[in-house]
Design an enzyme around this catalytic site. Structure first.
Site, PDB file in Angstrom:
ATOM      1  N   HIS A 168      -7.763 -32.650 -31.363  1.00 40.82           N
ATOM      2  CA  HIS A 168      -8.636 -31.506 -31.109  1.00 40.82           C
ATOM      3  C   HIS A 168      -9.642 -31.819 -30.002  1.00 40.82           C
ATOM      4  O   HIS A 168     -10.838 -31.568 -30.135  1.00 40.82           O
ATOM      5  CB  HIS A 168      -9.330 -31.061 -32.387  1.00 40.82           C
ATOM      6  N   LYS A 192       0.832  -1.201   0.000  1.00 42.82           N
ATOM      7  CA  LYS A 192       0.000   0.000   0.000  1.00 42.82           C
ATOM      8  C   LYS A 192       0.872   1.260   0.000  1.00 42.82           C
ATOM      9  O   LYS A 192       0.556   2.255  -0.659  1.00 42.82           O
ATOM     10  CB  LYS A 192      -0.916  -0.013   1.223  1.00 42.82           C
TER      11      LYS A 192
END
Length: 508
Positions: free
Chosen positions: A271, A134
């Site tokens: 696939h 922070k």
């Protein structure tokens, strides 16, 4: 300037401390880090010297103190902060290096107790990191040992710029949020699968060459769950060039196909669709049967086995061009054969624990869809033979096999099987009869005396009739269509057998 160093992973911490003292920094530390630095001859102060309060409760409480957090959160440019720091004797820190207790590593141990897991929940570490992040304009927050050298280089050059500080702060919040998500997941393990709020934790394991297409960037992340160790992302690459996004996607589909069989099983995926899958008492026989299911589509595919690859199977696999071979292990003779294939990637993976199914997540616009993974928990006792003729023992074995396979095929899914082997697959079609026709065409001469599994009900009798004309002898499907009686009538007219399971296996 002062630096606070308090780390679980002590990789590089002595080198960082020495570099900082060489730049004139004062080092403050705690617990095991303090001991390691003193043993290495680094001049260091204890947090207890600053707080005038000892570490208590086996180290649970040591840095949760205003003199520590004030030093991390103080803003020297604000008059109010200056007054507070002056009144209370708070000195600023310019750098914080902290990494967290190994909570995820602890909970992924098979026999870990809840008490052991709870003791690895870090409190002070995340609190300090969040404070420093922070206040990153004044405090350099460092959560990764790999960032130590770059931070030292930046300090020697006058200090990291704001963009670097922001990047380090972002890394802190990413890690602490992932850490908290892991803790939440652990505590919710026996609660509802779908809580009101949900967070996902993962760590990047691979930067991929690209995504599904070369213009898409991609990376692979491993989740924090115990089950992830048995997944493709948790596998170990033994040979071959780097993996692609599509390699991993197809390897995952292949690996899922071979889980849970009580005999050697081999799947060949193209696939994400199983163009071949077979089980047998012999691994090489399972491979040969899987390959025979669709040898054309198998070219350039992914091969998975639920058994260690032996020399005989490796010899046969080496004759096929495939992208990836994934298995629980490889014998030394098998490795000697397969390592000669430069374009073949070899992955060693753990089989999933019995009864482990987890959750599946799909990304949609604006969020996620989450569901339980489809499994084979349905009991066969709930199946109903609805045809005049009951399946023969041989047909029944193949129907069981086909019903397990069909859940891995994209809807509308049709699987044709014979002798515990897939002989034809139809998938992803907008209507079911088209899927039947495609599967029948792929089966070719193997179509007669095969059985058929359908992931959902037949809305019309045409799909069953197409199969019957080709010589299919038995069908397994969920049922539930308004035309079920019409479908059953067609089955009886052709002397076929049919089972209704009452459960569908859509895979969109």
């Amino acid at each position: 300037m002062r630096a606070l160093l308090s780390v679980y992973d002590k990789t590089g911490i002595v080198e960082l401390a020495r570099a900082l003292t060489g730049l004139g920094w004062e080092i403050v530390s705690t617990g095991g880090t303090l001991a390691a630095l003193r043993k290495a001859g680094v001049e260091v102060r204890s947090v207890s010297d600053i707080t005038d309060f000892p570490e208590i409760m086996d180290g649970r409480v040591k840095t949760l103190h205003p003199l520590i957090h004030g030093g991390l959160l103080g803003r020297p440019e604000l008059e109010g902060d200056q007054i507070s720091m002056g009144e209370h004797g708070i000195e600023l820190f310019g750098l914080l290096a902290v990494n967290l207790y190994p909570f995820v590593e602890t909970i992924t141990k098979p026999d870990v107790t809840e008490l052991e897991a709870i003791e690895q929940i870090d409190i002070g570490g995340p609190a300090m990191l969040r404070a420093a992040a922070k206040n990153h304009q004044h405090v350099i927050p460092v959560v990764e040992p790999g960032d130590y050298p770059a931070v030292v280089d930046a300090l020697r050059a006058g200090g990291p710029d704001l963009a670097t500080r922001r990047s380090l702060a972002a890394k802190v919040y990413a890690q602490t949020s992932a850490y908290d998500a892991s803790v939440a997941r652990y505590f919710r393990r026996d609660d509802s699968l779908f809580p009101e709020e949900i967070a996902f934790a993962g760590r990047k394991t691979l930067d991929l060459r690209y995504g599904e297409n070369p213009h898409q960037h991609a990376a692979a992340y491993q989740s924090d769950s115990f089950e992830s160790r048995a997944g493709v992302i948790g596998s170990k690459q033994l040979h071959g060039k780097e993996l692609s996004f599509n390699n991993l996607l197809d390897a995952d589909a292949a690996w899922n196909c071979v889980q849970g069989w009580d005999r050697p099983a081999v799947a060949i995926i193209k696939h994400t669709i199983p163009c071949g899958l077979a089980v047998s008492d012999s691994l090489v026989d399972a491979y040969e049967r899987a390959l025979a299911g669709d040898p054309v589509s198998a070219f350039g595919g992914i091969v998975a086995s639920n058994s260690q690859i032996d020399e005989e199977t490796a010899t046969e696999v080496s004759k096929l061009f495939c992208e990836v071979l994934i298995a629980p292990g490889f014998s030394e003779p098998a490795m000697s054969i397969l390592e000669k294939k430069k374009n073949l990637r070899l992955l060693e993976a753990e089989l999933a624990p019995e009864g482990s199914h987890g959750l599946e997540m799909r990304v949609v616009s604006g969020g996620w869809l989450i569901q339980e993974a489809d499994d084979q928990s349905q009991q066969e006792e709930t199946w109903k033979v609805v045809s005049n003729r009951r399946p023969t023992e041989s047909e029944m074995n193949d129907l069981r096999f086909a019903w397990r396979v069909v859940r891995h095929v994209k809807s509308n899914a049709i699987v044709l099987a014979k002798n515990q082997s897939v002989v034809g697959v139809g998938s992803g079609q907008p209507n079911r009869v088209e899927s039947v026709a495609i599967a029948a065409r792929k089966a070719g001469r193997n179509l007669p005396e095969s059985v058929l599994a359908s992931d959902a009900f037949f809305p019309f009798a045409d799909g069953v009739e197409t199969a019957a004309v080709g010589g299919v002898t038995a069908v397994i499907q969920p049922g539930g269509s308004v035309r079920d009686q019409e479908v059953i009538g067609t089955v009886n007219a052709y002397g076929m057998a049919m089972i209704l399971t009452g459960q569908r296996h859509f895979r969109h």
